[in-house]
Design a protein around this motif. Structure first.
Motif, PDB file in Angstrom:
ATOM      1  N   TYR A 112      44.529 -48.068  62.890  1.00 27.72           N
ATOM      2  CA  TYR A 112      44.222 -46.980  62.987  1.00 27.72           C
ATOM      3  C   TYR A 112      43.183 -45.821  63.722  1.00 27.72           C
ATOM      4  O   TYR A 112      43.325 -44.355  63.442  1.00 27.72           O
ATOM      5  CB  TYR A 112      43.792 -47.129  61.299  1.00 27.72           C
ATOM      6  CG  TYR A 112      44.372 -47.698  60.318  1.00 27.72           C
ATOM      7  CD1 TYR A 112      45.907 -47.232  59.599  1.00 27.72           C
ATOM      8  CD2 TYR A 112      44.480 -48.796  59.607  1.00 27.72           C
ATOM      9  CE1 TYR A 112      46.149 -47.940  59.028  1.00 27.72           C
ATOM     10  CE2 TYR A 112      45.116 -49.551  58.699  1.00 27.72           C
ATOM     11  CZ  TYR A 112      46.340 -49.080  58.468  1.00 27.72           C
ATOM     12  OH  TYR A 112      46.731 -49.103  57.557  1.00 27.72           O
ATOM     13  N   ALA A 113      42.958 -46.344  64.406  1.00 27.21           N
ATOM     14  CA  ALA A 113      41.546 -46.114  64.666  1.00 27.21           C
ATOM     15  C   ALA A 113      41.991 -45.049  66.142  1.00 27.21           C
ATOM     16  O   ALA A 113      41.679 -43.914  66.249  1.00 27.21           O
ATOM     17  CB  ALA A 113      40.487 -46.733  65.037  1.00 27.21           C
ATOM     18  N   LEU A 114      43.175 -46.223  67.093  1.00 26.17           N
ATOM     19  CA  LEU A 114      43.608 -45.139  67.678  1.00 26.17           C
ATOM     20  C   LEU A 114      44.112 -44.136  66.732  1.00 26.17           C
ATOM     21  O   LEU A 114      44.607 -42.604  68.121  1.00 26.17           O
ATOM     22  CB  LEU A 114      44.886 -45.760  68.664  1.00 26.17           C
ATOM     23  CG  LEU A 114      45.195 -45.735  69.473  1.00 26.17           C
ATOM     24  CD1 LEU A 114      44.193 -45.112  70.526  1.00 26.17           C
ATOM     25  CD2 LEU A 114      46.545 -46.955  70.224  1.00 26.17           C
ATOM     26  N   ASP A 115      45.236 -44.145  66.178  1.00 25.70           N
ATOM     27  CA  ASP A 115      45.863 -43.027  66.199  1.00 25.70           C
ATOM     28  C   ASP A 115      44.729 -41.709  65.013  1.00 25.70           C
ATOM     29  O   ASP A 115      45.433 -40.651  65.371  1.00 25.70           O
ATOM     30  CB  ASP A 115      46.504 -43.303  64.659  1.00 25.70           C
ATOM     31  CG  ASP A 115      47.819 -44.765  64.933  1.00 25.70           C
ATOM     32  OD1 ASP A 115      47.923 -44.576  65.755  1.00 25.70           O
ATOM     33  OD2 ASP A 115      48.126 -44.805  63.552  1.00 25.70           O
ATOM     34  N   MET A 116      44.014 -42.431  64.933  1.00 27.31           N
ATOM     35  CA  MET A 116      42.820 -41.052  64.542  1.00 27.31           C
ATOM     36  C   MET A 116      42.508 -40.043  65.674  1.00 27.31           C
ATOM     37  O   MET A 116      42.204 -39.290  65.644  1.00 27.31           O
ATOM     38  CB  MET A 116      41.969 -41.601  63.832  1.00 27.31           C
ATOM     39  CG  MET A 116      40.260 -40.557  63.215  1.00 27.31           C
ATOM     40  SD  MET A 116      39.352 -41.479  61.986  1.00 27.31           S
ATOM     41  CE  MET A 116      40.110 -42.120  60.810  1.00 27.31           C
TER      42      MET A 116
END
Length: 299
Positions: free
Chosen positions: A130-134
């Motif tokens: 999720y952090a990488l996609d954000m």
């Protein structure tokens, strides 16, 4: 014949696939009015198209004479607006613009998308995907997938992940170049030591492990580190810059490394220099050793 001339312009516009419909309507009005022998809003000079209410005369004449110029200008304006929207919506640009994040540079997305550069980070950062996609402005997780509390953790994880990626990026050629620009602009501040004469600083961490210590500022002149003046900068994790960066920076750009200061502060009392503490300690140590030897001799 003015009618024939306007008609030829109209045909040319129709043959151009990229022409705007507004320009076509302008020329069509001219042709129809001239063909019927009527004017709009009074007499119209030969070669002049009728003007609509609230329409700029200079702009209308320019569009009839060279419609492609006005069309190109509108295309440029639209493309600039789209680029501004894209830039304003970038998570990386937003993160680096936050107050207190002046030490960060913008990491290239190509670097982040390379899995080799992210090796080992998935085990250190929670909500890694999720952090990488954000960070990459990918599709955000839906409310069904994460609760409000989990979404806050994911946002915090995105900041942590970007910081750890940043520590690796600034050790590359592109990262060093980006930090060089910030160093030249003195974005990290100047050394508070008087004899360093305002030497620009670089951020450094005391540990490469997250949550161990906050970022410090390294002075290449006096070879010491200092706390940032801003409380916002002082709360940044030192691992987001690492222990290697400033030293590799001056190895790469050796011409920027300043010489050590020649002067040092000398404490005085009524104008007289104070004896160095080292000499005082040495005398005390020698006196204690002599007393110890004397006691052994007496025994």
């Amino acid at each position: 014949d003015p009618v024939s001339r306007h008609f030829d312009v109209f045909v040319a516009l129709l043959e151009t696939s990229s022409c705007a419909s507004e320009h076509v309507l302008h020329v069509l009005d001219v042709f129809m009015e001239r063909a019927r022998g009527r004017g709009t809003g009074g007499e119209v000079a030969v070669g002049e198209r009728p003007r609509r209410a609230g329409e700029d005369v200079a702009g209308v004449q320019a569009s009839v004479e060279d419609p492609s110029a006005a069309l190109d200008a509108s295309d440029v304006t639209e493309s600039e607006e789209e680029e501004d929207d894209d830039e304003d919506g970038s998570w990386i640009r937003w993160f680096c613009s936050i107050q207190g994040h002046e030490f960060f540079c913008e990491v290239d997305e190509d670097f982040i998308q390379d899995n080799f550069n992210l090796s080992g980070l998935s085990s250190q950062v929670p909500y890694y995907e999720y952090a990488l996609d954000m960070i990459l402005d990918a599709d955000a997780p839906s409310d069904d997938m994460l609760t409000d509390g989990d979404l806050e953790y994911a946002e915090s994880a995105a900041e942590m992940l970007y910081g750890l990626i940043h520590a690796r990026y600034i050790l590359t050629a592109r990262g060093l170049q980006a930090m060089l620009e910030k160093y030249k602009n003195v974005d990290m501040g100047r050394c508070p030591r008087v004899f360093c004469s305002g030497q620009p600083l670089l951020p450094v961490g005391q540990s490469d492990i997250p949550r161990v210590s906050t970022v410090k500022l390294f002075c290449p002149k006096c070879q010491d580190i200092y706390y940032p003046r801003s409380k916002y900068q002082g709360n940044i994790d030192g691992a987001y810059f690492g222990t290697t960066f400033p030293h590799l920076f001056f190895m790469t750009y050796s011409y920027l490394k300043p010489p050590r200061p020649e002067n040092a502060y000398v404490p005085r009392i009524f104008g007289f220099r104070i004896h160095p503490e080292e000499n005082t300690n040495k005398k005390e140590d020698s006196a204690q050793n002599s007393k110890g030897k004397a006691s052994l001799t007496l025994q």
